[in-house]
Design an enzyme around this catalytic site. Structure first.
Site, mmCIF file in Angstrom:
data_model
loop_
_atom_site.group_PDB
_atom_site.id
_atom_site.type_symbol
_atom_site.label_atom_id
_atom_site.label_comp_id
_atom_site.label_asym_id
_atom_site.label_seq_id
_atom_site.Cartn_x
_atom_site.Cartn_y
_atom_site.Cartn_z
ATOM 1 N N GLU A 35 27.568 49.319 5.524
ATOM 2 C CA GLU A 35 27.095 50.126 6.650
ATOM 3 C C GLU A 35 27.084 49.206 7.849
ATOM 4 O OE1 GLU A 35 23.260 52.407 6.671
ATOM 5 O OE2 GLU A 35 24.042 53.077 4.745
ATOM 6 N N GLU B 264 20.686 50.883 -0.428
ATOM 7 C CA GLU B 264 19.417 50.314 0.043
ATOM 8 C C GLU B 264 18.263 50.642 -0.908
ATOM 9 O OE1 GLU B 264 18.766 51.427 4.141
ATOM 10 O OE2 GLU B 264 20.465 50.245 4.823
HETATM 11 C C1 GAL Z 1 20.502 52.780 6.898
HETATM 12 C C2 GAL Z 1 20.524 53.877 5.839
HETATM 13 C C3 GAL Z 1 21.234 55.118 6.342
HETATM 14 C C4 GAL Z 1 20.734 55.477 7.703
HETATM 15 C C5 GAL Z 1 20.959 54.306 8.629
HETATM 16 C C6 GAL Z 1 20.583 54.582 10.064
HETATM 17 O O1 GAL Z 1 19.548 51.837 6.645
HETATM 18 O O2 GAL Z 1 21.173 53.429 4.691
HETATM 19 O O3 GAL Z 1 21.037 56.180 5.446
HETATM 20 O O4 GAL Z 1 19.397 55.786 7.606
HETATM 21 O O5 GAL Z 1 20.179 53.226 8.166
HETATM 22 O O6 GAL Z 1 20.772 53.439 10.832
#
Ligand code: GAL
Length: 847
Positions: free
Chosen positions: A508, A431
């Site tokens: 993710e 990100e």
């Molecule tokens: C994402 C990020 C992670 C964590 C996650 C929580 O955007 O890459 O490190 O913060 O959100 O939902």
């Protein structure tokens, strides 16, 4: 973007010369007679918290400093405080920390080369030896080393002093970074002609069932003042310990130089490294000078193929393999960031049991132990380098140092990790904010991507994007080999239509939040909850999140997507979303201080979501029921009961009466959602079954059927009043190296042994014999109780004590748990010597 199949590493053409003799023989591995040593250097460090003006000078009086053994997390003892940032765990991880160590080396080592190696130091390290400044390293996750030969005073009575200063600023991390010398330190005492660290690179350019080609590039260093003629011998030991290939090369290494040699070996009938049978080979490399062995190195590797293609997805050894992955932060819950192999192994076992086949080391280079374990246990790993590039997400992060250090850090990460068969992708960023910068984004991505390919052409690069579609449109995503989308599963289709030749996965997914054993009724969507706990009906998440069900749906309807990494496998310290961690300094989230994202809580107790994944990722028949069945306060109310299952049908029986069967994958359950770019408020999930059951104390049972047979069952029972503590020892035997740990679960049970699902009794631990409590915990994300203690309240019926044996002692460690008004319990742990070193290294004793 380079879609299509990834080719193995090209044959190097620039090596000086190599005479390769290939032999096969059946003898077993010879004893290692290494003249060099690579010893753990973890004992007898001295620690001082806070600035110290003269700590770098050897003569400084450190007699009052605290003596300890590494790995050490300088912040985990706490206390938790609302004054510390909850985003990074409400623990005192910011500040200055000093470590010192006194040591002697015998006169017989005076011709040797001495290297001091840190596997990571959190963070902004500055190191001195005997008052000489050795260097600095801002990045806390990167391993580094210093050649200290010229500063050492040899002799049994000489006092050499290492001084390490670490400094962590406030607002430097989005999660709990830990603090201190939290990974192993090693001292390598080697011949001046030796195999330098990370100088061996093994690839397997050709792999078939009949044979495998093994290319070995090995660097040899010469720190003497004259050129040296050397022989470099390689022997490969197969998984059964037999020699399966060898070669010998002669080379001349110039003075003060490093030479890269190349050898090519062949291995007949190779056994592949695969998740269910992670066969490992071991390369032993000997350097001889004048016939005498001067250095020996060992490198573990595996033989496997990885291919990525837009049409066939990800193929491991030719077999399409869907990524069922988890993102993991590096802390180990109550143990903090201090690396511990047995705690990590326990975590990976729990994850494998869930059906996990891959780990993403979000968002930093991992410990060497993680990769060793994943090699041994058959888990794939995406190794990630950076959470941010030049544009910072937090004011004082590594971004400040990125322009000066990215190249060195990225190369160091890949060189250290590129022989691990478990590693299957390099991630150059998570990100990164340059996603929206059409100039800088693609430019930096290309630079990082080229470095990865230069250091290791055998694995693809990736990055994890959350600003869809910016990086896709501005050319950034096209710079990496495999495109990761964080969240945005509803955009998979659009992305694949725009770029039919791209390889795409969910880097993710989910970000569902919950507290183990907590159920709020009625089931309804909320942002956060006044109790600081979140319901385990698994429907809550921040604005960008999706329940696992929706992620399953989009994975299924886009078969070209090669899998997902859920956020996260385990809860981690810090980032207590959905509570207001961004009100840093003001204690906005207090007392919430760890995440709610895990499928497993901070102590390793599975949440319900664990079973939702297990039902989709694991083919062993499973039915899991939730919630618990202790609803006294709600007598007469109707309780929604969910079942997660991979059976064909599930029947629910409440107090002996059938409430009917539901078909898995056909009958649906409406779950409330709120997700980006959609008007959808309810998702009809075919991944969970629901019955509404009028509450009557007793038992609710689920029976799973496949092919008309009962294949799995689960039940929830009303527990009576808390009666006793029941201890469950996960492994009754540990080694006395001071690192191995035993995990003792405490269950509060009623007189019939049923878990009391709401119990919050205070438990006190006593340890008798050669051991001590390393940490305690209970998985509650919103408590300020310390992890370093001998008592703990249970959280929804459970807590955990982690026990460490005394170094070098043997015998029985007794652990007793007691709680006022409850019967106590006791378990016995056998403490015994370890027969072989853990990582195959040759040790001198740890001083
Ligand atoms: C994402 C990020 C992670 C964590 C996650 C929580 O955007 O890459 O490190 O913060 O959100 O939902």
């Amino acid at each position: 973007m380079s879609p299509g199949r990834l080719t193995p590493s090209p044959k190097p053409s620039f090596f000086l010369f190599a005479i390769v003799a290939l032999l096969f023989c059946q003898s077993s591995a010879a004893a290692n007679s290494a003249p060099s040593s690579n010893q753990l250097f973890n004992d007898s460090w001295l620690f001082h918290s806070g600035e110290h003006s003269s700590a770098r000078f050897p003569e400084t009086d450190d007699s009052s400093w605290r003596k300890l053994r590494l790995p050490h997390d300088a912040a985990i003892e706490g206390p938790f405080s609302s004054k510390n940032e909850s985003r990074s765990g409400s623990l005192p991880s910011s500040g200055v920390f000093w470590y010192r160590k006194h040591f002697a080396l015998p006169l017989t080592d005076r011709e040797q080369n001495v290297t001091l190696c840190f596997e990571g130091a959190m963070s902004n390290s500055r190191v001195w030896i005997n008052g000489h400044f050795l260097g600095e390293r801002p990045n806390g996750y990167i391993g580094f080393e210093y050649d200290v030969t010229r500063y050492i005073r040899f002799g049994e009575n000489a006092n050499n002093v290492i001084a390490v200063r670490l400094e962590q600023e406030d607002l430097s991390s989005r999660w709990y970074p830990g603090a201190g010398l939290y990974r192993d330190v090693r001292l390598k005492v080697r011949s001046p002609i030796h195999l330098p660290s990370d100088g061996i690179y093994i690839t397997t350019p050709v792999v078939s069932d009949q044979w495998s080609e093994v290319d070995v590039r090995a660097e040899v260093a010469n720190t003497t003042s004259s050129p040296a003629q050397v022989t470099v011998e390689h022997r490969v030991f197969g998984p059964d310990g037999r020699i399966v290939g060898q070669s010998s090369i002669q080379a001349k290494v110039n003075t003060s130089d490093k030479l890269q040699t190349s050898a090519n070996l062949s291995i007949a009938n190779p056994l592949r490294w695969e998740p269910d049978a992670p066969h490992l080979y071991r390369l032993e490399t000997r350097v001889r000078r004048d016939g005498k062995v001067v250095d020996v190195g060992e490198t573990t590797f595996g033989i496997r193929t990885i291919e990525f293609s837009a049409s066939d997805g990800f193929l491991l050894n030719g077999v399409r393999t869907q990524i069922k992955g988890v993102c993991l932060h590096h802390d180990l819950g109550p143990l903090g960031a201090a690396i511990n192999r047995s705690a990590l192994e326990r975590r990976l076992e729990i994850l494998k049991e869930m059906g996990t086949n891959a780990v993403r080391t979000s968002h930093n280079p991992p410990s060497p132990q993680l990769l060793d374990l994943c090699d041994e246990m058959g888990l794939l790993v995406q190794v990630e380098a950076f959470d941010a590039w030049e544009q910072a997400k937090v004011e004082n992060s590594y971004s400040k140092h990125f322009p000066d250090w990215y190249e060195q850090d990225l190369r160091a990460m890949i060189r250290r990790d590129r022989n691990h068969p478990s590693v299957f992708m390099w991630s150059i960023g998570n990100e990164i904010l340059e996603q929206t910068d059409p100039q800088k984004g693609p430019l930096i991505a290309k630079t990082l991507n080229d470095i990865c390919h230069e250091e290791d052409p055998t694995r693809p690069t990736t990055a994890c994007f959350n600003y869809y579609p910016d990086p896709v449109v501005n050319g950034l995503a096209a710079e990496v080999d495999v495109v990761g989308l964080n969240y945005h599963p509803a955009s998979y289709q659009d992305l694949l239509e725009r770029h039919p030749d791209w390889i795409v996965y969910g880097s993710e997914t989910a970000s569902t939040v919950s507290s183990r054993g907590v159920y709020h009724l009625p089931i309804e969507k909320y942002d956060s909850h006044p109790s600081h706990q979140i319901t385990s009906y698994d429907i809550i998440g921040p604005a960008w999140a999706y329940p696992p069900d929706i992620e399953f749906h989009f994975q299924e309807t886009n078969p070209r997507v090669i899998g997902e990494f859920i956020w996260t496998g385990f809860d981690y310290i810090g980032e207590p979303t959905p509570f207001a961690w961004d009100e840093h300094k003001s204690g906005g989230a207090w007392p919430s201080r760890s995440s709610y994202f895990g499928a497993i809580d901070l102590c390793g107790f599975p949440k319900d979501r664990y079973y939702l994944y297990k039902s989709q990722w694991n083919s062993q028949p499973l039915v899991h029921l939730l919630p618990h069945w202790n609803w006294d306060a709600s007598k007469g109310e109707t309780i929604p009961v969910y079942a997660f299952s991979n059976c064909e049908e599930v029947e629910l029986i409440a107090n002996g009466k059938s409430l009917g069967r539901r078909k898995v994958g056909v009958d649906t359950t409406p779950i409330p959602v709120n997700f980006y770019n959609s008007d959808l408020e309810v998702f009809e999930s075919k991944y969970r079954l629901r019955w509404d059951v009028p509450y009557v104390p007793g038992a609710v049972k689920a029976i799973g059927y496949s092919d008309g047979e009962i294949v799995s069952e689960d039940s929830i029972k009303t527990a009576g009043p808390a009666h006793s503590l029941e201890l469950q020892l996960e492994d009754g035997r540990i080694h006395n190296d001071g690192y191995d740990l035993a995990f003792v679960q405490v269950h509060v049970v009623d007189k019939d042994g049923n878990l009391c699902p709401l119990a919050d009794n205070a438990v006190e631990f006593e340890v008798f014999g050669p051991g001590e409590i390393a940490a305690v915990g209970n998985g509650d994300p919103a408590t300020a109780e310390p992890f370093t203690a001998s008592e703990r309240k249970t959280f929804n019926g459970l807590c955990l004590a982690i026990i460490r044996g005394d170094v070098g002692q043997s015998g029985v460690i007794q652990v007793r748990a007691k709680s006022i008004g409850l019967e106590s319990d006791l378990v016995e742990i056998q403490l015994a010597p370890r027969l072989a070193p853990v990582d195959g290294m040759t040790y001198r004793s740890d001083n």
